[in-house]
Design an enzyme around this catalytic site. Sequence first.
Site, PDB file in Angstrom:
ATOM      1  N   ASP A 143      -4.946  -4.484  11.053  1.00 59.69           N
ATOM      2  CA  ASP A 143      -4.626  -3.128  10.620  1.00 59.69           C
ATOM      3  C   ASP A 143      -5.141  -2.069  11.579  1.00 59.69           C
ATOM      4  O   ASP A 143      -6.163  -1.420  11.337  1.00 59.69           O
ATOM      5  CB  ASP A 143      -5.140  -2.857   9.212  1.00 59.69           C
ATOM      6  CG  ASP A 143      -4.378  -1.694   8.566  1.00 59.69           C
ATOM      7  OD1 ASP A 143      -3.695  -0.963   9.300  1.00 59.69           O
ATOM      8  OD2 ASP A 143      -4.461  -1.533   7.338  1.00 59.69           O
TER       9      ASP A 143
ATOM     10  N   LYS B 121     -13.605  -2.537   8.171  1.00 64.95           N
ATOM     11  CA  LYS B 121     -14.081  -2.774   6.811  1.00 64.95           C
ATOM     12  C   LYS B 121     -13.729  -4.209   6.424  1.00 64.95           C
ATOM     13  O   LYS B 121     -12.910  -4.862   7.097  1.00 64.95           O
ATOM     14  CB  LYS B 121     -13.438  -1.783   5.835  1.00 64.95           C
ATOM     15  CG  LYS B 121     -11.908  -1.878   5.770  1.00 64.95           C
ATOM     16  CD  LYS B 121     -11.335  -0.816   4.850  1.00 64.95           C
ATOM     17  CE  LYS B 121      -9.802  -0.903   4.802  1.00 64.95           C
ATOM     18  NZ  LYS B 121      -9.223   0.144   3.936  1.00 64.95           N
TER      19      LYS B 121
ATOM     20  N   ALA C 224     -11.841  -5.546   4.207  1.00 65.57           N
ATOM     21  CA  ALA C 224     -10.428  -5.820   3.939  1.00 65.57           C
ATOM     22  C   ALA C 224      -9.619  -5.962   5.219  1.00 65.57           C
ATOM     23  O   ALA C 224      -8.540  -6.562   5.210  1.00 65.57           O
ATOM     24  CB  ALA C 224      -9.833  -4.700   3.077  1.00 65.57           C
ATOM     25  N   ASN C 225     -10.135  -5.431   6.326  1.00 64.45           N
ATOM     26  CA  ASN C 225      -9.422  -5.515   7.597  1.00 64.45           C
ATOM     27  C   ASN C 225      -9.987  -6.594   8.518  1.00 64.45           C
ATOM     28  O   ASN C 225      -9.717  -6.602   9.712  1.00 64.45           O
ATOM     29  CB  ASN C 225      -9.461  -4.157   8.314  1.00 64.45           C
ATOM     30  CG  ASN C 225      -8.545  -3.149   7.663  1.00 64.45           C
ATOM     31  OD1 ASN C 225      -7.641  -3.512   6.916  1.00 64.45           O
ATOM     32  ND2 ASN C 225      -8.785  -1.869   7.923  1.00 64.45           N
TER      33      ASN C 225
ATOM     34  N   GLY D  52       0.827  -1.194   0.000  1.00 67.63           N
ATOM     35  CA  GLY D  52       0.000   0.000   0.000  1.00 67.63           C
ATOM     36  C   GLY D  52       0.860   1.241   0.000  1.00 67.63           C
ATOM     37  O   GLY D  52       2.081   1.171  -0.197  1.00 67.63           O
ATOM     38  N   GLY D  53       0.238   2.375   0.231  1.00 71.23           N
ATOM     39  CA  GLY D  53       0.981   3.626   0.198  1.00 71.23           C
ATOM     40  C   GLY D  53       1.991   3.762   1.322  1.00 71.23           C
ATOM     41  O   GLY D  53       2.971   4.486   1.190  1.00 71.23           O
ATOM     42  N   MET D  54       1.754   3.070   2.440  1.00 71.08           N
ATOM     43  CA  MET D  54       2.611   3.218   3.597  1.00 71.08           C
ATOM     44  C   MET D  54       3.601   2.079   3.768  1.00 71.08           C
ATOM     45  O   MET D  54       4.750   2.286   4.164  1.00 71.08           O
ATOM     46  CB  MET D  54       1.751   3.323   4.860  1.00 71.08           C
ATOM     47  CG  MET D  54       2.523   3.609   6.131  1.00 71.08           C
ATOM     48  SD  MET D  54       1.455   3.824   7.581  1.00 71.08           S
ATOM     49  CE  MET D  54       1.130   2.127   8.019  1.00 71.08           C
TER      50      MET D  54
ATOM     51  N   ASP E 223     -11.285   1.990  11.361  1.00 71.13           N
ATOM     52  CA  ASP E 223     -11.273   1.596   9.950  1.00 71.13           C
ATOM     53  C   ASP E 223     -11.768   0.153   9.806  1.00 71.13           C
ATOM     54  O   ASP E 223     -11.142  -0.675   9.154  1.00 71.13           O
ATOM     55  CB  ASP E 223      -9.867   1.734   9.368  1.00 71.13           C
ATOM     56  CG  ASP E 223      -9.862   1.777   7.840  1.00 71.13           C
ATOM     57  OD1 ASP E 223     -10.930   2.028   7.245  1.00 71.13           O
ATOM     58  OD2 ASP E 223      -8.787   1.555   7.241  1.00 71.13           O
TER      59      ASP E 223
ATOM     60  N   GLU F  37       1.270 -12.215  13.197  1.00 71.14           N
ATOM     61  CA  GLU F  37       0.700 -13.530  12.931  1.00 71.14           C
ATOM     62  C   GLU F  37       0.343 -13.658  11.450  1.00 71.14           C
ATOM     63  O   GLU F  37      -0.248 -12.757  10.859  1.00 71.14           O
ATOM     64  CB  GLU F  37      -0.553 -13.687  13.797  1.00 71.14           C
ATOM     65  CG  GLU F  37      -1.385 -14.902  13.528  1.00 71.14           C
ATOM     66  CD  GLU F  37      -2.684 -14.877  14.312  1.00 71.14           C
ATOM     67  OE1 GLU F  37      -3.408 -15.892  14.264  1.00 71.14           O
ATOM     68  OE2 GLU F  37      -2.998 -13.845  14.963  1.00 71.14           O
TER      69      GLU F  37
END
Length: 414
Positions: A150, A134, A136-137, A19-21, A132, A88
């Site tokens: 995340d 969602k 995806a997390n 990702g961006g980070m 956050d 993990e």
Amino acid sequence: MVRYVLNDRYELRSMLGSGGMAAVWQATDRWLGRKVAVKVLHERVLDDPTVAGRFEREARMVAGLAHPNIVALHDVGVDGGIPYLVMELVPGRSLAALLSTGPLDIAAAVGIAAQVCAALEAASEAGIVHRDIKPANILITDDGRAKVCDFGIARAAGATRSELTGSAQMLGTSTYMAPEQVVGGAVDVRTDLYGLGCVLYAMLTGNPPFTGDSPMRIAWDHVERVPVPASTHRPVPDELDLLLQSMLAKYPADRPSDPATVRAALEKLSPDPKMADREVPGRSGRDRRGLLLTGLGTVVGAGVLAMIAATGDGSPGPQTAPARSGPPSTAATSPPAATPDGVAAPEETAPAGVAGFDEKAARDLIKKLEKENGGKTTRGNSEARRRLNELRRAGKLNESAYRAVLAELDPPAM
């Protein structure tokens, strides 16, 4: 194949995502002989104190959380000036991957949501708001366990946007973002419950409450629009429909006060509270291979509300909530307990001369319920919501009237 070795210990073998980070790698821990996931900060962001601070904050927060529904942190380190986290390695798939094939069975959706509630309970007890939540997390293991990951933008409960970032940036994914995040208000565990409500809605219907091409438009929708009930898209138990509506209330004070309350309600709906320890129903025949760690957080563009005002993008649609004099309440007080649905409601009939319930007749019903309730407001009144749902499903209340009256059950907190 070993691509790189961090501090003579962690062998980076294959990239799981970037990702961006940061980038996430599947790796092997030489010392302990186990597979792990390593999140490595990109060199190009090392000079950004905000990104570095977020990375360090994730390490500190996750280190203090030990729970079976939260991805565990094993180690932190720096190699050649580049920070990394060792976490993990979760065998399975992300919830986002599962939803890419369509909605889940109701039992599976309820079971996953209950497990996420358990994770949010642990985070809340530690004073942490994820911010956050969602698909995806949320990772789903091969044996059906949900794990939240995340915590890169997590923060202490009660903090505002300015306290978190020192800038006008709005953190989180707009599709699952609570109204108070959009307007820069204080966040607490009820912020995460709103995000989970959006996730549960997506699990039940196949899509989150609000969709569109513009993140700014979607963010505005969370503030101003009332989502169509999940039961509009598919048959959903009344109790689940009402619980979901309460989780998606615009004002924190109108949502359930804590994850334990939501988890208890969800487990009552599930025929087997431990259902999620098994394979996710309706997905066992699909490809479940792959090793996952995290969905990398998304940063929404700065000044979203200002841009909406400047461009006109994001004007509320026909399901607009009533006009309000200010942003959602950020008061820390817990909302009043919802009225239990102890008995089935008697059959409602429309007023004389009215074939079905129109908006005025529905409002009269709400006033009647208030009178029955000793003159108390119907805000957060699950009985009123349940009766409105029954009337709509019976075809006695048209959709526009239903939405208008439902919106009035979600007024500004005083």
